[in-house]
Enzyme design. Structure first.
Site, PDB file in Angstrom:
ATOM      1  N   HIS B  91      42.811 -30.054 -37.026  1.00 22.07           N
ATOM      2  CA  HIS B  91      43.948 -30.598 -36.271  1.00 22.07           C
ATOM      3  C   HIS B  91      43.769 -30.490 -34.764  1.00 22.07           C
ATOM      4  CE1 HIS B  91      46.739 -29.855 -39.956  1.00 22.07           C
ATOM      5  NE2 HIS B  91      45.846 -30.798 -40.162  1.00 22.07           N
ATOM      6  N   ILE B  98      46.125 -30.993 -29.487  1.00 20.62           N
ATOM      7  CA  ILE B  98      46.462 -30.284 -30.724  1.00 20.62           C
ATOM      8  C   ILE B  98      47.515 -31.073 -31.487  1.00 20.62           C
ATOM      9  CG2 ILE B  98      47.294 -28.094 -31.674  1.00 20.62           C
ATOM     10  CD1 ILE B  98      46.707 -26.889 -28.841  1.00 20.62           C
ATOM     11  N   CYS B  99      47.256 -31.327 -32.756  1.00 22.32           N
ATOM     12  CA  CYS B  99      48.233 -32.021 -33.591  1.00 22.32           C
ATOM     13  C   CYS B  99      49.108 -30.958 -34.264  1.00 22.32           C
ATOM     14  CB  CYS B  99      47.514 -32.876 -34.633  1.00 22.32           C
ATOM     15  SG  CYS B  99      48.636 -33.747 -35.725  1.00 22.32           S
ATOM     16  N   LEU B 100      50.229 -30.673 -33.639  1.00 21.01           N
ATOM     17  CA  LEU B 100      51.135 -29.637 -34.145  1.00 21.01           C
ATOM     18  C   LEU B 100      52.564 -30.080 -33.821  1.00 21.01           C
ATOM     19  CD1 LEU B 100      51.499 -26.742 -35.321  1.00 21.01           C
ATOM     20  CD2 LEU B 100      51.275 -25.875 -33.005  1.00 21.01           C
TER      21      LEU B 100
END
Lengths: 84, 161
Positions: B91, B98-100
């Site tokens: 991610h 950041i894929c969050l």
């Protein structure tokens, strides 16, 4: 003996009846005021949501107004609705 | 290469300034485990060192997070990216994005830098492979001219890692 009171001086203290001590948004004490105000009290009130979380009115309004869709409670993510 | 929208940034509002000072004090008293705040005189950009948790794929590895605060923080999420080199993670893109979800759609003003750090470390710790997201090259190419990850329309499809 008889005492005659010539004058008296009342002192009272107050506090908001919130479960937390600080506002979850600005992190300032509830007994103080939000960062945009100078004095605690009726001019910087607390407000409760239906979910029972409390915030400074000014803080939660900033959050609600910054959302394009329905705002959620910052603490529990439930839909934010002011408690009537 | 990373997006530094520094020049365009406005000064912090009073509420943002106040809250960040409080967060900084709280951090000094009680820093999240595995993180070190690198001291600067810039309240609006924090650089935080992350050490991979023992017993995970990132044990003993050190990375740096850059946290930029918008003028109206905490009503708006900070921009959080890894500085080069970003950890290899399904991610985390090679440009540090950041894929969050909590950094974008699921942000809440009750979150703090400290709680973000803990979420990122937990995301690292639960990883089972050291690899880039499948669409890494396409995504990074799209961000070439310093686009902020906050402008990305993210899809959050995987809550396991």
């Amino acid at each position: 003996m008889r005492v005659v009171k010539m004058k008296w001086h009342a002192v009272a203290s107050w506090t908001w009846d919130a479960q937390d001590e600080t506002c979850g948004i600005c992190r300032m004490a509830f007994d103080g005021c939000c960062p945009d105000c100078k004095l605690p009290g009726d001019d910087c009130p607390l407000i409760w949501g239906v979910c029972n979380h409390a915030f400074h009115l000014h803080c939660i309004l900033k959050w609600v107004n910054s959302q394009t869709s329905q705002a959620h409670c910052p603490m529990c993510r439930r839909e934010w609705q002011f408690k009537g | 290469m990373t997006s530094s929208s520094g020049a365009a940034r406005k000064n912090l509002s009073k509420i943002a300034c106040n809250r960040l000072q409080k967060e900084l004090v709280e951090w000094q008293v009680n820093p999240p485990t595995g993180f070190k705040h690198k001291v600067t005189d810039n309240l609006q950009r924090w650089v935080v060192e992350v050490i991979g948790a023992p017993g995970t794929l990132y044990a003993n590895e050190t990375y740096q997070l850059q946290v930029d605060f918008p003028e109206n923080y905490p009503m708006e999420a900070p921009q959080v990216i890894f500085l080069h080199p970003a950890p290899l993670h399904p991610h985390i893109y090679s440009n540090g994005h950041i894929c969050l979800d909590i950094l974008y759609d699921s942000w809440s003003p009750a979150m703090t830098v400290s709680s973000i750090c803990i979420s990122i470390l937990s995301m690292l710790s639960s990883s089972t492979t050291k690899q880039r997201p499948e669409d890494n090259d396409r995504y990074v190419k799209n961000c070439r001219n310093g686009r902020s990850p906050k402008e990305t329309r993210w899809w959050f499809h995987d809550d396991k890692v």
